[in-house]
Scaffold this active site. Structure first.
Site, PDB file in Angstrom:
ATOM      1  N   MET A 150       9.616   5.788   1.168  1.00  0.00           N
ATOM      2  CA  MET A 150       8.093   6.737   1.072  1.00  0.00           C
ATOM      3  C   MET A 150       8.616   8.039   0.743  1.00  0.00           C
ATOM      4  O   MET A 150       9.619   8.567   1.272  1.00  0.00           O
ATOM      5  CB  MET A 150       7.504   6.680   2.498  1.00  0.00           C
ATOM      6  CG  MET A 150       6.984   5.367   3.102  1.00  0.00           C
ATOM      7  SD  MET A 150       5.563   4.724   2.049  1.00  0.00           S
ATOM      8  CE  MET A 150       4.486   5.907   1.741  1.00  0.00           C
TER       9      MET A 150
ATOM     10  N   HIS B  91      -0.157  -2.846  -6.014  1.00  0.00           N
ATOM     11  CA  HIS B  91       0.236  -2.321  -4.665  1.00  0.00           C
ATOM     12  C   HIS B  91      -0.956  -2.369  -3.936  1.00  0.00           C
ATOM     13  O   HIS B  91      -1.950  -1.629  -4.122  1.00  0.00           O
ATOM     14  CB  HIS B  91       0.757  -1.072  -4.792  1.00  0.00           C
ATOM     15  CG  HIS B  91       1.532  -0.516  -3.568  1.00  0.00           C
ATOM     16  ND1 HIS B  91       2.818  -0.818  -2.954  1.00  0.00           N
ATOM     17  CD2 HIS B  91       1.277   0.327  -2.749  1.00  0.00           C
ATOM     18  CE1 HIS B  91       3.104  -0.171  -2.045  1.00  0.00           C
ATOM     19  NE2 HIS B  91       2.268   0.575  -1.555  1.00  0.00           N
TER      20      HIS B  91
ATOM     21  N   MET C  64       1.139  -0.769   6.702  1.00  0.00           N
ATOM     22  CA  MET C  64       1.559   0.397   7.561  1.00  0.00           C
ATOM     23  C   MET C  64       0.532  -0.026   8.939  1.00  0.00           C
ATOM     24  O   MET C  64      -0.467   0.577   8.944  1.00  0.00           O
ATOM     25  CB  MET C  64       0.923   1.489   6.838  1.00  0.00           C
ATOM     26  CG  MET C  64       1.833   1.966   5.759  1.00  0.00           C
ATOM     27  SD  MET C  64       0.921   2.933   4.657  1.00  0.00           S
ATOM     28  CE  MET C  64       0.298   1.654   3.459  1.00  0.00           C
TER      29      MET C  64
ATOM     30  N   MET D 209      -3.726  -0.685   6.025  1.00  0.00           N
ATOM     31  CA  MET D 209      -3.370   0.343   7.344  1.00  0.00           C
ATOM     32  C   MET D 209      -4.269   0.170   8.425  1.00  0.00           C
ATOM     33  O   MET D 209      -5.440  -0.397   8.211  1.00  0.00           O
ATOM     34  CB  MET D 209      -3.831   1.839   6.616  1.00  0.00           C
ATOM     35  CG  MET D 209      -3.201   2.299   5.639  1.00  0.00           C
ATOM     36  SD  MET D 209      -3.603   3.789   5.130  1.00  0.00           S
ATOM     37  CE  MET D 209      -2.745   4.077   3.493  1.00  0.00           C
TER      38      MET D 209
ATOM     39  N   ASP E  63       7.458   5.176  -3.122  1.00  0.00           N
ATOM     40  CA  ASP E  63       5.887   5.185  -3.061  1.00  0.00           C
ATOM     41  C   ASP E  63       5.276   6.729  -2.451  1.00  0.00           C
ATOM     42  O   ASP E  63       5.690   6.960  -1.397  1.00  0.00           O
ATOM     43  CB  ASP E  63       5.504   4.078  -2.018  1.00  0.00           C
ATOM     44  CG  ASP E  63       4.284   4.028  -1.701  1.00  0.00           C
ATOM     45  OD1 ASP E  63       3.312   4.578  -2.269  1.00  0.00           O
ATOM     46  OD2 ASP E  63       3.706   3.127  -0.753  1.00  0.00           O
TER      47      ASP E  63
ATOM     48  N   HIS F 109       1.850  -3.658   1.027  1.00  0.00           N
ATOM     49  CA  HIS F 109       2.665  -2.650   1.906  1.00  0.00           C
ATOM     50  C   HIS F 109       2.033  -2.558   3.339  1.00  0.00           C
ATOM     51  O   HIS F 109       0.615  -1.972   3.320  1.00  0.00           O
ATOM     52  CB  HIS F 109       2.613  -1.339   1.130  1.00  0.00           C
ATOM     53  CG  HIS F 109       3.260  -0.030   1.923  1.00  0.00           C
ATOM     54  ND1 HIS F 109       3.078   1.294   1.692  1.00  0.00           N
ATOM     55  CD2 HIS F 109       3.986  -0.011   3.091  1.00  0.00           C
ATOM     56  CE1 HIS F 109       3.653   1.980   2.400  1.00  0.00           C
ATOM     57  NE2 HIS F 109       4.500   1.195   3.084  1.00  0.00           N
TER      58      HIS F 109
ATOM     59  N   ASP G 203      -2.218  -1.303  -0.010  1.00  0.00           N
ATOM     60  CA  ASP G 203      -1.961  -0.541   1.135  1.00  0.00           C
ATOM     61  C   ASP G 203      -2.933  -1.237   2.366  1.00  0.00           C
ATOM     62  O   ASP G 203      -3.906  -0.877   2.235  1.00  0.00           O
ATOM     63  CB  ASP G 203      -2.058   1.046   1.070  1.00  0.00           C
ATOM     64  CG  ASP G 203      -1.089   1.546  -0.023  1.00  0.00           C
ATOM     65  OD1 ASP G 203       0.124   1.422   0.095  1.00  0.00           O
ATOM     66  OD2 ASP G 203      -1.292   2.168  -0.921  1.00  0.00           O
TER      67      ASP G 203
ATOM     68  N   SER H 174      -1.485   1.826  -6.986  1.00  0.00           N
ATOM     69  CA  SER H 174      -1.644   1.572  -5.667  1.00  0.00           C
ATOM     70  C   SER H 174      -3.332   1.494  -5.845  1.00  0.00           C
ATOM     71  O   SER H 174      -4.060   2.577  -6.122  1.00  0.00           O
ATOM     72  CB  SER H 174      -1.275   2.465  -4.971  1.00  0.00           C
ATOM     73  OG  SER H 174      -2.021   2.964  -3.704  1.00  0.00           O
TER      74      SER H 174
HETATM   75  C1  DX5 Z   1       0.499   6.112   1.142  1.00  0.00           C
HETATM   76  C2  DX5 Z   1       0.463   4.870   0.404  1.00  0.00           C
HETATM   77  C3  DX5 Z   1       0.524   5.036  -1.166  1.00  0.00           C
HETATM   78  C4  DX5 Z   1      -0.331   5.839  -1.705  1.00  0.00           C
HETATM   79  C5  DX5 Z   1       0.281   6.416  -2.975  1.00  0.00           C
HETATM   80  O1  DX5 Z   1       0.470   5.763   2.441  1.00  0.00           O
HETATM   81  O2  DX5 Z   1       1.611   3.869   0.950  1.00  0.00           O
HETATM   82  O3  DX5 Z   1       0.681   3.705  -1.781  1.00  0.00           O
HETATM   83  O4  DX5 Z   1      -1.450   5.126  -2.228  1.00  0.00           O
HETATM   84  O5  DX5 Z   1      -0.815   7.105  -3.627  1.00  0.00           O
HETATM   85  P1  DX5 Z   1      -0.260   8.401  -4.438  1.00  0.00           P
HETATM   86  O6  DX5 Z   1       0.422   7.953  -5.685  1.00  0.00           O
HETATM   87  O7  DX5 Z   1      -1.702   9.187  -4.769  1.00  0.00           O
HETATM   88  O8  DX5 Z   1       0.722   9.351  -3.679  1.00  0.00           O
HETATM   89 ZN    ZN Z   2       1.885   2.190  -0.333  1.00  0.00          ZN
END
Ligand code: DX5
Ligand code: ZN
Length: 219
Positions: free
Chosen positions: A138, A34, A69, A38, A176, A67, A36, A9
């Protein structure tokens, strides 16, 4: 492939040295990257849009795993589609028309996936499974890297795997949040196919060794 696939990620990468870190995980033979996304509404954090993901996609030698969010999933699917990611995951908790959005993602040539927060029930997406290429479970509450792994996900993954096998589907399971060498064997035994890992990989002394430690043989 009979081993777990590893998707580092970028949330835990150094955003001042993104090119260096993307090259590092690709050179270390990660399987997916990956990303993220947001929006500061669905989760209490904001990250990056297509302006930043576009240069990442040019450096990356591995497929992108986006991903979302966010609140407005359809808008963000349109925003990222031209970058041709392998997967786009959207959260079931934030989508009124999941079936329509899955069809839209597939029509764009992208593999559709649904993400479930730790409290969300797999029963709520069971009817969608035949149309999904992946389910993202998650194992932390979304929003931040470096949180503690919620181990209830193991039972959830096992139950989901059983349903997928019973229905003779090829949907893969991704987990994840909080993934490390401490829980990877349990995840493999639960039938997980892909793991996302941020802080464990990027805070390690040796990125290649950390990625290799997650590439365990699946159940
Ligand atoms: C959290 C993200 C994850 C996060 C995982 O909302 O979706 O992808 O970056 O990070 P770690 O492995 O540090 O929990
Ligand atoms: Zn993620």
């Amino acid at each position: 492939m009979n081993r777990i696939l590893v998707a580092p990620s970028l949330l835990s990468a150094d955003f001042g040295n993104l090119q260096r870190d993307v090259e590092a995980i690709c050179n270390a033979d990660c399987d997916l990257i990956h990303v993220d996304v947001m929006d500061g509404h669905f989760v209490p954090n904001m990250t990056i849009g297509s302006v930043v993901v576009e240069p990442i996609s040019k450096i990356a030698t591995r497929p992108l795993d986006i991903h979302l969010m966010v609140e407005n999933n359809s808008f963000f699917v349109d925003l990222f589609a031209y970058l041709k990611p392998k997967y786009i995951s959207f959260h079931i908790e934030e989508e009124k028309h999941p079936h329509r959005l899955i069809a839209k993602i597939r029509e764009l040539g992208i593999s559709p996936a649904i993400a479930l927060n730790p409290h969300s029930r797999i029963e709520d997406i069971e009817y969608l499974l035949p149309d999904l290429d992946m389910v993202l479970l998650m194992s932390v509450n979304p929003g931040f890297g470096g949180q503690k792994f919620i181990s209830n996900v193991l039972d959830k993954a096992s139950r989901l795997k059983k349903i997928i096998v019973e229905k003779n589907l090829s949907t893969v399971i991704e987990v994840d949040g909080g993934v490390s060498n401490k829980n990877i064997t349990d995840l493999a035994n639960a039938g997980v196919d892909i793991v996302v890992s941020g802080s464990y990989i990027f805070k390690s002394q040796n990125i290649k060794n950390a990625i290799d430690s997650l590439k365990v043989i699946k159940n």
